[in-house]
Write an enzyme that holds these catalytic residues in place. Structure first.
Site, PDB file in Angstrom:
ATOM      1  N   GLY A  89     -59.797 -95.346 -33.050  1.00  0.00           N
ATOM      2  CA  GLY A  89     -59.432 -95.883 -31.474  1.00  0.00           C
ATOM      3  C   GLY A  89     -60.704 -96.878 -32.133  1.00  0.00           C
ATOM      4  O   GLY A  89     -60.879 -97.159 -33.189  1.00  0.00           O
ATOM      5  N   GLU A 143     -31.412-110.543 -55.109  1.00  0.00           N
ATOM      6  CA  GLU A 143     -30.841-111.859 -56.375  1.00  0.00           C
ATOM      7  C   GLU A 143     -29.467-110.758 -56.547  1.00  0.00           C
ATOM      8  O   GLU A 143     -28.189-111.837 -56.775  1.00  0.00           O
ATOM      9  CB  GLU A 143     -31.640-112.389 -57.828  1.00  0.00           C
ATOM     10  CG  GLU A 143     -32.133-113.298 -57.018  1.00  0.00           C
ATOM     11  CD  GLU A 143     -33.826-112.592 -57.069  1.00  0.00           C
ATOM     12  OE1 GLU A 143     -33.876-111.574 -56.073  1.00  0.00           O
ATOM     13  OE2 GLU A 143     -34.540-113.041 -56.804  1.00  0.00           O
ATOM     14  N   LEU A 151     -47.228 -91.226 -33.694  1.00  0.00           N
ATOM     15  CA  LEU A 151     -48.091 -92.548 -34.282  1.00  0.00           C
ATOM     16  C   LEU A 151     -46.037 -93.005 -34.945  1.00  0.00           C
ATOM     17  O   LEU A 151     -46.054 -93.289 -36.351  1.00  0.00           O
ATOM     18  CB  LEU A 151     -48.934 -92.508 -35.362  1.00  0.00           C
ATOM     19  CG  LEU A 151     -50.067 -91.945 -34.755  1.00  0.00           C
ATOM     20  CD1 LEU A 151     -50.922 -91.679 -36.171  1.00  0.00           C
ATOM     21  CD2 LEU A 151     -51.055 -93.630 -34.389  1.00  0.00           C
TER      22      LEU A 151
END
Ligand code: AOF
Ligand code: ZN
Length: 381
Positions: A317, A70, A222
Site C-alpha cells: 500500500g 536460436e 495477487l
C-alpha cells in the site's frame, strides 16, 4: 561492453533488417515473465532465394528459459538455415550452460550473417557471442534497434546492471489522490479495462509485492485473472518485518498453489513462522533499516536478484510505495486515476500525478472508460 566488441558496426542495417528485427522484438514479447532467470528473446531466420526474403525459422526463449530462441529457430529452419540471415534480439550466448552456445550453433548451421540488437551483459557472453560468430566467418551487424530490443528484457538488463530486479510501482488513485480507506478493506477505484491491464502487468512480472498491512486489510489474491492466463500468475512476496500475516489470509491459504514468500526479520515469532511454513509459505530472512525498522529494501532486492528475479511489481500500500520511492528504487510507475472520490478518511497516495510528472518521464497515457492510465519511467541522467 567488453573489449571483444568492435566499436564500429560491421555493416549498415537495411530497411529489411529493421523490419525483421522489429518483428523479432514483437515475437520476444510472447514469453516475457515466463522465462526467469533467462530473458525472453527471439530469433528469426530469413533467407532470400531471389524471390524476396522469407522467414524459414522462428524461435522465442522457451517457457522456463530453455531451450534458447536460436535453438528453436534453427530446428525449424533445418537445412534452410544454410546461407540465411539470423535476426537475434539479444547477442547469442557464448557459454556452455545447460545447452551448448547458441553462437556456435549458428556457425555450425551455416548461417551467413547475424543481425543482432541488444548486447548481452551476462559476463559469460558480453561480446564473446559476436566474437565466436566473426571467428566462424559470419558477417555480424550488431546493435540494430538495440533500444527497442531492450524493452522486453529491461528487467534482465537492470538485474545485471544494478544487481537488483526492475521495479514497477503501480497504484490506483482516486480523484482526490487517495488509494483506499484505512481499515476499510478494498475500495474499488478503477474499472474493468484498467483492471485487465493490471493483470497483464502481473503476467509480465516475475514477482508481485505488497506490504503486510495491505495483505491483511485487502486480503488480496495477487494472481492473474485474465481468461486462459491463470498459469501466468507471478510469485508473491509480502514485506512483513514483524510477521503479522495470519494462516487464514488468502495468500497463506493459496501458498501451496502459487509460490509465496514472506520477507521478515530474524526476530519473527518462530511458532507463527512454522504454522505458515506448513501451509507452503517460504521465508526470506531480512535485515531492518536502522532508521525506520522496516525491511531494508536494497539488501532484499539484491537477494531476490541473486535468485534470478528480474522484475517485481509493487502493488501496495501507501507505506510500501513510499519506501520504494524514498529509496529511489522505482524504475517504472503506473498511476491509474479512477472517477471515485474517497474523501477525508482516505489514505493518501505516496505520489500524485503532478509530482510524478516532475520526478519521472511520462511515456504513455491512456483513457480506459472513466480511468486515466499514466505510465512513467525513471528519468535517465
Ligand atoms: C541466447 N538465447 O534465447 C536466451 C539467452 O543458463 P543458460 O545456459 O540457459 O544461460 C542463461 C544465459 O543465456 C542468460 O544469462 C543470457 O546470457 C542468455 N540468454 N541467450 O543465446 C536465448 N534466453
Ligand atoms: Zn543461447
Amino acid at each position: 561492453m567488453s573489449g571483444l566488441e568492435r566499436p564500429i558496426p560491421d555493416a549498415q542495417a537495411t530497411t529489411d533488417d529493421r523490419r525483421f528485427m522489429a518483428a523479432a522484438i514483437r515475437y520476444a514479447q510472447r514469453h516475457v515473465g515466463r522465462t526467469a532467470t533467462n530473458p525472453s528473446v527471439a530469433t528469426l531466420i530469413v533467407r532470400n532465394d531471389g524471390a524476396g526474403p522469407r522467414i524459414v525459422g522462428r524461435g522465442v526463449t522457451a517457457v522456463g528459459g530453455r531451450p534458447h530462441a536460436e535453438t528453436v529457430a534453427l530446428a525449424e529452419a533445418g537445412e534452410l538455415a544454410r546461407g540465411a540471415t539470423a535476426y537475434v534480439t539479444l547477442e547469442p550466448c557464448a557459454h556452455h550452460g545447460r545447452t551448448p552456445p547458441c553462437a556456435e550453433a549458428l556457425v555450425v548451421a551455416g548461417i551467413a550473417r547475424v543481425v543482432s540488437a541488444a548486447g548481452d551483459p551476462d559476463p559469460r557472453v558480453d561480446g564473446r557471442g559476436h566474437a565466436i560468430l566473426r571467428a566462424g566467418g559470419l558477417a555480424v551487424t550488431p546493435r540494430v534497434m538495440a533500444a527497442e530490443a531492450a524493452a522486453p528484457i529491461s528487467g534482465y538488463l537492470t538485474r545485471h546492471r544494478d544487481n537488483r530486479p526492475e521495479i514497477l510501482l503501480k497504484m490506483a488513485v482516486s480523484t482526490d489522490g487517495k488509494i483506499g480507506i484505512r481499515g476499510g478493506g478494498q475500495v474499488k477505484i478503477t474499472g474493468q479495462v484498467a483492471d485487465a491491464q493490471t493483470h497483464l502487468e502481473r503476467a509480465r512480472h516475475d514477482m508481485i509485492l505488497v506490504g503486510a498491512g495491505t495483505a491483511q486489510e485487502d486480503d488480496p489474491r495477487l494472481d492473474c485473472r485474465l481468461p486462459g492466463m491463470a498459469d501466468r500468475s507471478p510469485n508473491r512476496i509480502v514485506l512483513d518485518p514483524r510477521l503479522r500475516t495470519r494462516p487464514e489470509q488468502t495468500l497463506a491459504r493459496t501458498a501451496a498453489d502459487t509460490p509465496t514468500l514472506i520477507a521478515t526479520l530474524s526476530s519473527a515469532d518462530p511458532a507463527s513462522r512454522a504454522e505458515l511454513a506448513r501451509q507452503g509459505v517460504q521465508f526470506i530472512a531480512c535485515e531492518a533499516d536502522p532508521a525506520t525498522g522496516r525491511i531494508a529494501l536494497p539488501e532484499l532486492l539484491e537477494d531476490l536478484a541473486a535468485t534470478g528475479i528480474s522484475s517485481v511489481l509493487v502493488e501496495g500500500g501507501a507505506e510500501t510505495g513510499a519506501s520504494f520511492l524514498d529509496g529511489d528504487l522505482v524504475d517504472r510507475l503506473i498511476l491509474v486515476q479512477g472517477p471515485v472520490e474517497i474523501g477525508e478518511t482516505g489514505v493518501s497516495a505516496p505520489i500524485d500525478v503532478a509530482t510524478a510528472r516532475q520526478r519521472f518521464r511520462l511515456v504513455r497515457e491512456y483513457r480506459f472508460g472513466e480511468d486515466h492510465w499514466f505510465e512513467f519511467e525513471r528519468r535517465t541522467a
